[in-house]
Design a protein around this motif. Structure first.
Motif, short mmCIF file in Angstrom:
data_model
loop_
_atom_site.label_atom_id
_atom_site.label_comp_id
_atom_site.label_asym_id
_atom_site.label_seq_id
_atom_site.Cartn_x
_atom_site.Cartn_y
_atom_site.Cartn_z
N LYS A 1 0.87 -1.17 0.00
CA LYS A 1 0.00 0.00 0.00
C LYS A 1 0.91 1.23 0.00
O LYS A 1 1.94 1.23 0.68
N HIS A 2 0.55 2.25 -0.76
CA HIS A 2 1.38 3.46 -0.81
C HIS A 2 0.47 4.66 -1.01
O HIS A 2 -0.45 4.64 -1.82
N TYR A 3 0.75 5.73 -0.29
CA TYR A 3 -0.07 6.94 -0.38
C TYR A 3 0.09 7.66 -1.71
O TYR A 3 -0.69 8.55 -2.02
N TYR A 4 1.07 7.30 -2.53
CA TYR A 4 1.13 7.84 -3.90
C TYR A 4 -0.17 7.52 -4.65
O TYR A 4 -0.62 8.29 -5.48
N GLN A 5 -0.74 6.35 -4.33
CA GLN A 5 -1.97 5.93 -4.99
C GLN A 5 -3.14 6.88 -4.67
O GLN A 5 -4.13 6.89 -5.38
N MET A 6 -2.99 7.67 -3.62
CA MET A 6 -4.01 8.66 -3.26
C MET A 6 -3.64 10.05 -3.77
O MET A 6 -4.26 11.04 -3.41
N GLY A 7 -2.58 10.12 -4.60
CA GLY A 7 -2.18 11.39 -5.19
C GLY A 7 -1.16 12.17 -4.38
O GLY A 7 -0.85 13.31 -4.73
N VAL A 8 -0.61 11.60 -3.32
CA VAL A 8 0.39 12.30 -2.52
C VAL A 8 1.70 12.38 -3.31
O VAL A 8 2.19 11.38 -3.83
N LYS A 9 2.24 13.58 -3.43
CA LYS A 9 3.50 13.80 -4.15
C LYS A 9 4.68 13.54 -3.22
O LYS A 9 4.55 13.56 -1.99
N ALA A 10 5.86 13.33 -3.82
CA ALA A 10 7.09 13.11 -3.04
C ALA A 10 7.32 14.31 -2.11
O ALA A 10 7.25 15.46 -2.54
N ARG A 11 7.59 13.99 -0.86
CA ARG A 11 7.77 15.01 0.17
C ARG A 11 9.24 15.14 0.55
O ARG A 11 9.92 14.15 0.77
N THR A 12 9.70 16.38 0.67
CA THR A 12 11.07 16.65 1.07
C THR A 12 11.29 16.08 2.47
O THR A 12 10.49 16.26 3.37
N GLY A 13 12.38 15.35 2.61
CA GLY A 13 12.73 14.76 3.89
C GLY A 13 12.15 13.37 4.09
O GLY A 13 12.53 12.67 5.02
N ILE A 14 11.23 12.96 3.24
CA ILE A 14 10.63 11.62 3.33
C ILE A 14 10.94 10.83 2.06
O ILE A 14 11.53 9.77 2.12
N GLU A 15 10.52 11.33 0.90
CA GLU A 15 10.79 10.64 -0.37
C GLU A 15 11.86 11.33 -1.21
O GLU A 15 12.33 10.77 -2.18
N LYS A 16 12.19 12.55 -0.88
CA LYS A 16 13.21 13.25 -1.67
C LYS A 16 14.04 14.16 -0.80
O LYS A 16 13.73 14.43 0.32
#
Length: 171
Positions: free
Chosen positions: A156-171
């Protein structure tokens, strides 16, 4: 100490993050690290942090960072080939304790590095060097030859709900 070949692959999140955890351990142990990022270009939060340890870690990017959903351009291929040559030299000279090929599996997928060339790195690295390769799509031959393989599985991943990469978490 004997160095091994580790692969972090799969469609789930956490491949580069796992490699960064090893980098953190190696920094704590006083080791010397080289991280080559294939197909990436730009400032990521981890690079900002790791630049604080210039005596211990070298980070180089071998990509233009723009063909994520397309095919590599001639320039992308040239950058990746330079990265391969650089890492081949680093692995042979044995100056580093840990070498990370971030998105190395993707470089093989796009034929920037051949599967045979990648496996040759396994055989030519200095004995004490730990080699870590990240990215989706590790080939069966690479998986067979590596000493440790972890597959990240997306459940399960919140990208599937439209969440963009967040600084400090995904980028």
């Amino acid at each position: 100490m004997q160095g091994y070949v580790q692969i972090y692959t799969g469609n789930g999140k956490g491949k580069t993050t796992a490699a960064l955890g090893l980098i953190l351990r190696q920094l704590g142990a006083g080791g010397k690290i080289f991280m080559g990022q294939f197909l990436k270009q730009g400032d990521y939060s981890e690079i900002t942090m790791l630049k604080r340890f210039p005596e211990q870690i070298t980070i180089e990017q071998f990509g233009l960072g723009k063909f994520v959903r397309g095919n590599p351009s001639d320039e992308d291929i040239e950058a990746g080939r330079k990265g391969y040559e650089r890492i081949a030299s680093i692995l042979k000279n044995g100056e580093h304790n840990l070498v990370v090929m971030d998105e190395g599996n993707i470089a093989v997928f796009f034929n920037i590095i051949s599967e045979d060339e990648m496996i040759k790195l396994f055989d030519t690295k200095a004995d004490h060097v730990e080699l870590v390769i990240t990215g989706r799509g590790a080939t069966p031959a690479m998986i067979e030859r590596a000493d440790l393989v972890t597959e990240m599985t997306e459940i399960k991943h919140y990208y599937q709900m439209g969440v963009k990469a967040r600084t400090g978490i995904e980028k």
